[in-house]
Enzyme design. Structure first.
Site, PDB file in Angstrom:
ATOM      1  N   ARG A 156       0.672  -1.118  -0.046  1.00  0.00           N
ATOM      2  CA  ARG A 156      -0.126   0.057   0.087  1.00  0.00           C
ATOM      3  C   ARG A 156       0.985   1.323   0.014  1.00  0.00           C
ATOM      4  NH1 ARG A 156      -3.377  -3.415  -0.977  1.00  0.00           N
ATOM      5  NH2 ARG A 156      -5.336  -3.447  -0.221  1.00  0.00           N
ATOM      6  N   GLU A 211      -4.825   7.124  -5.330  1.00  0.00           N
ATOM      7  CA  GLU A 211      -4.999   6.066  -6.194  1.00  0.00           C
ATOM      8  C   GLU A 211      -6.463   6.461  -6.982  1.00  0.00           C
ATOM      9  OE1 GLU A 211      -4.498   2.105  -4.832  1.00  0.00           O
ATOM     10  OE2 GLU A 211      -2.426   2.403  -4.630  1.00  0.00           O
ATOM     11  N   HIS A 213      -2.233  -0.249  -9.489  1.00  0.00           N
ATOM     12  CA  HIS A 213      -2.692  -1.304  -8.144  1.00  0.00           C
ATOM     13  C   HIS A 213      -3.468  -2.551  -8.757  1.00  0.00           C
ATOM     14  CE1 HIS A 213      -4.172  -1.264  -3.719  1.00  0.00           C
ATOM     15  NE2 HIS A 213      -3.947  -2.410  -4.316  1.00  0.00           N
TER      16      HIS A 213
END
Length: 365
Positions: free
Chosen positions: A250, A279, A298
């Site tokens: 993360r 994000e 991601h």
């Protein structure tokens, strides 16, 4: 279900694969979809009557108008008094306030394991791409006539040192994938003991030693209070100028500003990033302007196979929970006594298992 209680209600935002609905369709569970575009009143009505919540885990949920309220934070937990369990779809569970859940008697589960292969392969892909300068070479060829191909000379993984931060399901699989390269593997993981480390052929070290010695620093730990801002200026400054920083964890585990400075100054050779603080990252994010950065939005865990495996594991875990069994990926085992009492109050019978602390690793990923 037994005990003559009400039909369990499960609210979900989305499944990684439709097969989850097929699995749950075989169980006596009322499954309700949370529509982020629907009215707040409609969504709160669904959640306040829910016994289980498959939390909205999209990285852009918080950027949707009012979307952050659908993450499992203190407000949602206190408002949804019927909730017995909250689960995340993947290994990460930073969208769930575990402490708030534990105080409220709510079980928290993730789905570590099913997506480990996808993420570990992605991490290895970053290593190969950076070492071999594959993306850099591709960009150079597309930009115009090649001037000097020797400037694109890369390195090999064979015999290098790999540093893994967090040896959960993903980190463990990455170590296995790297075995053919004969790499020395250093691990920083407070939850890993010497016996387990020896069994996996890795060496436990302090974080400072790992970043100093590694040719590839791989972050595969979850985001928790312990790991937030774990990698900062001191850690990047200690890395070799020939080393690469790679993360599939993360964004907030590392300091992006410090990383950018290390890349610009030549303090490290490059980075492979699947996660960011914001994000999706902005197109003008300075990290994306760096030639020595390879990035993905991601998507490390997004493969056809992983999506299906996670969906099956997710749905199966919910049938286990509502069937009165111990969920296989319980993250807050301390909640169990109170959870059982609340479960009995709702459904008229008690879960028939007890968690084994030795088998429950809150840091696994």
């Amino acid at each position: 279900m037994t005990g003559g209680g009400p039909q369990p209600r499960l609210v979900y935002e989305r499944w990684t694969d439709p097969i989850a609905g097929d699995v749950l369709g075989l169980a006596d569970i009322d499954v309700v979809k949370l529509e982020l575009s629907a009215s707040d009143e409609q969504n709160w009505a669904a959640l306040e009557s829910a016994h289980g919540y498959q939390v909205a885990t999209r990285t852009d949920t918080a950027s949707v108008s009012g979307g952050a309220q659908w993450l499992a934070g203190p407000e949602l937990i206190s408002r949804c008094e019927n909730l017995l369990a909250v689960c995340s779809a993947g290994a990460g569970y930073d969208v769930i306030d575990v402490e708030s859940c534990t105080r409220a008697g709510v079980a928290v589960c993730n789905n570590s394991g099913p997506g480990a292969e996808a993420v570990a392969e992605h991490a290895l892909g970053f290593m190969l791409d950076l070492a071999k300068k594959i993306t850099v070479s591709d960009r150079t060829l597309r930009a115009g006539p090649l001037q000097d191909r020797l400037a694109l000379r890369g390195t090999q993984l064979l015999g290098k040192t790999l540093g893994v931060i967090g040896l959960g399901a993903i980190g463990s699989r990455l170590v296995e994938l790297c075995a053919p390269f004969g790499m020395e593997v250093l691990v920083f993981d407070p939850y890993l003991d010497e016996v387990a480390a020896a069994g996996r052929g890795v060496t436990r070290v302090a974080l400072a030693e790992l970043v100093r010695r590694s040719d590839f620093v791989q972050v595969t730990c979850p985001l928790t209070a312990e790991t937030a801002d774990l990698i900062g200026r001191a850690e990047f400054a200690a890395m070799k100028p020939t080393a690469y920083f790679i993360t599939t964890a993360r964004g907030p585990v590392h300091d992006e500003s410090a990383l950018l400075d290390a890349l610009r100054s030549g303090g490290i050779a490059g980075a492979g990033l699947d996660v960011f603080h914001t994000e999706p990252p902005r197109a003008d994010d300075p990290l994306l302007q760096m030639a020595n950065v390879v990035a993905s939005p991601h998507t490390a865990g997004i493969t056809v196979e992983a999506a299906r495996d996670i969906a099956v594991a997710t749905a199966t875990q919910w049938t286990t929970i509502f069937g009165g069994q111990l969920p296989p990926r319980l993250l807050n085992p301390d909640v169990w006594p109170r959870y059982c009492e609340r479960f009995h109050d709702v459904f008229g019978f008690r879960p028939n298992a007890e968690p084994d602390p030795a088998e429950l690793d809150p840091n696994r990923r």
